[in-house]
Design an enzyme around this catalytic site. Structure first.
Site, short mmCIF file in Angstrom:
data_model
loop_
_atom_site.label_atom_id
_atom_site.label_comp_id
_atom_site.label_asym_id
_atom_site.label_seq_id
_atom_site.Cartn_x
_atom_site.Cartn_y
_atom_site.Cartn_z
N GLY A 222 17.61 3.68 70.00
CA GLY A 222 16.69 4.92 69.21
C GLY A 222 18.78 4.55 67.74
N GLY A 225 22.63 9.32 67.36
CA GLY A 225 22.70 10.96 67.62
C GLY A 225 21.25 11.37 67.52
N GLY A 227 20.63 11.03 71.19
CA GLY A 227 20.76 11.68 72.39
C GLY A 227 20.64 9.86 73.45
N LYS A 228 20.74 9.00 72.94
CA LYS A 228 21.32 7.95 73.88
C LYS A 228 22.18 8.00 74.76
CE LYS A 228 21.07 5.09 70.52
NZ LYS A 228 21.33 5.67 69.67
N GLU A 445 16.24 20.02 36.15
CA GLU A 445 15.54 19.95 37.29
C GLU A 445 15.09 20.68 37.03
OE1 GLU A 445 17.20 19.32 39.87
OE2 GLU A 445 19.24 18.75 39.16
N HIS A 448 12.94 17.81 37.19
CA HIS A 448 12.07 17.31 38.37
C HIS A 448 10.62 18.39 39.02
CE1 HIS A 448 15.11 14.34 39.30
NE2 HIS A 448 16.18 15.24 38.94
N ASP A 522 19.33 9.36 39.87
CA ASP A 522 18.39 9.80 40.26
C ASP A 522 17.86 8.38 39.52
OD1 ASP A 522 18.19 12.22 40.30
OD2 ASP A 522 17.45 12.65 38.15
P1 ADP Z 1 23.77 8.39 70.91
O1 ADP Z 1 24.18 8.39 72.36
O2 ADP Z 1 22.29 8.19 70.57
O3 ADP Z 1 24.70 8.42 70.02
P2 ADP Z 1 24.23 11.19 71.99
O4 ADP Z 1 23.55 10.82 73.14
O5 ADP Z 1 25.68 11.54 71.66
O6 ADP Z 1 23.24 10.68 70.46
O7 ADP Z 1 23.78 12.67 71.22
C1 ADP Z 1 24.53 13.57 70.29
C2 ADP Z 1 24.52 15.15 69.93
O8 ADP Z 1 23.70 15.49 69.82
C3 ADP Z 1 24.14 15.70 71.97
O9 ADP Z 1 25.54 15.76 72.02
C4 ADP Z 1 24.22 17.01 71.72
O10 ADP Z 1 24.38 18.04 71.36
C5 ADP Z 1 22.66 16.39 70.87
N1 ADP Z 1 21.08 16.29 71.13
C6 ADP Z 1 20.91 14.78 70.75
N2 ADP Z 1 19.77 14.53 71.08
C7 ADP Z 1 19.23 15.92 72.22
C8 ADP Z 1 18.07 16.06 72.09
N3 ADP Z 1 17.04 15.73 72.47
N4 ADP Z 1 18.48 17.75 73.06
C9 ADP Z 1 19.43 18.50 73.26
N5 ADP Z 1 20.46 17.80 72.31
C10 ADP Z 1 20.10 16.83 72.08
ZN ZN Z 2 18.07 14.53 38.96
#
Ligand code: ADP
Ligand code: ZN
Length: 634
Positions: A222, A225, A227-228, A445, A448, A522
């Site tokens: 994934g 960020g 949440g892995k 703008e 656009h 743009d």
């Molecule tokens: P990854 O490992 O995919 O880069 P992280 O597990 O480090 O992502 O996620 C970073 C932060 O984002 C987490 O500490 C949390 O605060 C937030 N986050 C990401 N996904 C979720 C989720 N499904 N629910 C709640 N918080 C989440």
């Molecule tokens: Zn523009």
């Protein structure tokens, strides 16, 4: 490394005194060298101030001094600030900020050396040779001296103090910081898949007794960020087992051979603590496909990867260690990693959809007091494409903005500001625009907005503003329908028209030789989109339904190379198709703007007056505008 065992001392007392003297003087030397640099470093608080906040402070004239070393900025503010980090208030005036290298910064995201009072130091190693050497040698002497001392103390005994190759794996899982599936919002499918892993860890016997093989490795795929890491921790939390984590990029940081020995150590530790979970973040840092290019086979990465494979193959039955690995690029992984018995399971952690975004937002606003103007559902609609971490960041930024305005609760405008700041950079309140600039921006703008308003396939007009933000003069926002990833060719074409709308409006108003500086972005966007249409979507005229997927490139002699799966001639054809698409969009746009000059003038006036128009106001300002029949596609 071998250190000769010293001879047995003749005179114990004298010897001990000598040793103590030796060690003390070593520490004194060490303190001299480190006292000036390393100790001071710790005064600067890390992970508190973001780069964009730093830029804001710089523009507000709040910075006393900035010292840049590589990608690290040590920032000293004129006054103390208080910021809430992970629910805790941090106060101070000295912060370490990481410089976002690798991202193209717009002019006003860059550091202004005068405002920031910047001094740049060479990264260690490149600058002063003597200093660099000393920095290398002193710790080495210290460590050697320390070993020597230890050996004297533990004469004859086996020496365990050599920990060069010890992994820096962190173990987590104490009750307080325990994460469970309930903490991860959304992602139901992934949770279901991983529930099985939890069962394996909890009741291995159940599976072994029917002859089922317990999986060794699970790949979590994934975007950053999503949440892995959190998900992997939750698996450990649910199963109530220890969690060892290490990042692929840490393996690659030291001398050849260290990565492999860290892997060995990590797995040994894990086996001792079985059942448990090993989490390898960024596995692509070591697990990229081998042998693409000519980089010579036996580098650190490869040795580390091999060691991972060896360890995973070497799990005996009865050892219940499951390796979870995270990547955002499963396609670049070495096929050897994906073979049966290794990472043969795969769990996708996609970017959250609207509903999931709402529940993630709820999680992150849970401990933040928000007033009734805050509508998380509406916010979740606006945040298409953001990952969980972005949403967490948004919630935090909103809280910061509220605190900065000395309010105890977060309101909707804090959230709007946080959202826009994250999406396009902080508002530049103090940038003065001339009247001419303002008018030009309003027309731009307005162009656009007009094009987007009258075309049936261009998504929802959301907001128009001539307040400068980030690198742009103004912004016109369109929100496309809920998480749509599929676009018809007509949608693509209408979107292209609204992208060129700003520049075309300027051209119609100010004439052909009018050169604008604000429209560069743009044009780049238009070219990018048109190229995607031709290359990836097969939407060219001559090249209809042919897809030319460019690979992501590979490393060859330390340089990225892209192989193009088409000839030079096709490349020319592609360029021509791209040009045609843009020309077509430009002329359609011109027709729209010429036919609706009155509406354009009207929205320009409204923008000059109010600066920002929301959807309703913008559509009202454009009332009566229609696309000429000739430009409407069906
Ligand atoms: P990854 O490992 O995919 O880069 P992280 O597990 O480090 O992502 O996620 C970073 C932060 O984002 C987490 O500490 C949390 O605060 C937030 N986050 C990401 N996904 C979720 C989720 N499904 N629910 C709640 N918080 C989440
Ligand atoms: Zn523009």
């Amino acid at each position: 490394m071998a250190v000769a065992a010293p001879k047995k001392p003749q005179n114990n007392r004298k010897n001990t005194l000598k040793t103590i003297g030796f060690v003390v003087s070593l520490f004194l030397i060490g303190a001299l060298f480190f006292g000036s640099s390393s100790l001071k470093q710790s005064e600067y608080k890390k992970d508190v101030l973001t780069y964009s906040e730093f830029v804001q402070k710089m523009n507000d004239g709040k910075i006393k001094a900035t010292e840049q070393t590589g990608d690290t900025l040590k920032v000293q503010l004129k006054d103390d600030i208080t910021k809430s980090v992970d629910g805790k208030d941090v106060t101070g005036s000295k912060f370490e900020v990481s410089y976002p290298s690798g991202i193209e910064l717009t002019n006003d995201q860059k550091i202004d050396p005068v405002k920031a009072n910047l001094t740049v130091k060479p990264p260690s190693g490149s600058g002063d040779v003597v200093w660099g050497l000393a920095q290398l040698l002193v710790p080495a002497i210290l460590i050697l001296g320390f070993f020597f001392f230890m050996m004297r103390q533990a004469q004859g005994q086996n020496n365990q103090a050599m920990s060069f190759g010890k992994s820096k794996a962190r173990i987590a899982g104490n009750e307080k910081s325990k994460v469970v599936f309930g903490d991860v919002a959304g992602n139901e499918e992934a949770k279901q898949d991983l529930q099985e892993v939890v069962e394996f860890l909890k009741f291995p016997k159940k599976f072994e007794s029917v002859g089922a093989k317990i999986p060794r490795g699970v790949l979590l795929v994934g975007s950053p960020g999503t949440g892995k890491t959190m998900m992997a921790k939750a698996v450990a939390g649910e199963a109530g087992v220890p969690f060892f984590s290490i990042s692929g990029s840490e393996f690659v940081e030291m001398f050849v051979g260290v990565g492999a020995s860290r892997v060995r150590d990590l797995f040994a530790k894990a086996k001792k603590n079985s059942p448990c979970i090993i989490f390898i973040d960024e596995i692509d840092a070591v697990g990229r496909r081998r042998g693409s290019g000519m980089g010579g086979g036996h580098d650190e990465r490869e040795q580390t990867l091999n060691q991972i494979l060896v360890e995973m193959d070497g799990f005996e039955t009865g050892v219940n260690v499951i390796v979870l690995a995270a990547t955002n690029r499963a396609d670049v992984l070495d096929p050897a990693l994906l073979r049966p018995g290794r990472f043969d399971r795969r769990v996708n952690i996609p970017l959250p959809e609207r509903k999931d975004r709402e529940s993630i937002l709820k999680v992150h606003f849970k401990n933040k007091p928000a007033d009734e103007s805050v509508n998380l559902k509406a916010l979740s609609k606006k945040t298409t494409g953001m990952a969980g971490a972005d949403l967490a960041n948004l919630a935090n930024e909103a809280a910061i903005i509220a605190a900065r305005n000395n309010r105890k609760t977060i309101n909707n405008s804090d959230i709007t500001e946080a959202f826009e700041r994250i999406a396009i950079g902080p508002e530049r309140k103090n940038k003065v625009m001339t009247e001419k600039d303002r008018e030009m921006t309003a027309y731009h703008e307005g162009g656009h907005a007009l094009a987007g308003h009258v075309l049936p396939n261009s998504g929802g007009l959301h907001k128009v503003t001539i307040i400068p933000r980030g690198g742009t003069g103004g912004v016109t926002w369109f929100l496309d329908e809920e998480d749509k990833s599929y676009h018809s060719i007509n949608e693509f074409k209408d979107v292209l028209v609204r992208i060129v709308g700003g520049r075309v409006a300027e051209k119609v108003i100010y004439g052909d030789d009018w050169v604008t500086t604000g429209a560069g972005n743009d044009l780049q966007k238009a070219a990018q989109l048109a190229r995607e249409m031709v290359i990836e979507q097969g939407m060219g005229k001559k090249l209809r339904d042919q897809v030319f997927h460019e690979d992501e490139g590979g490393m060859m002699l330390d340089r990225m190379v892209h192989s193009k799966p088409y000839s030079e001639k096709t490349a020319e054809l592609i360029d021509k198709e791209v040009e045609d698409l843009i020309t077509e969009a430009t002329s359609r746009c011109e027709a729209i703007i010429k036919a609706n000059r009155k509406a354009l003038d009207n929205i320009k006036d409204q923008l000059l007056e109010h600066e920002t128009l929301d959807e309703k106001e913008a559509r009202a300002a454009l009332k009566g505008a229609v696309a000429p029949k000739s430009v409407v596609l069906n």
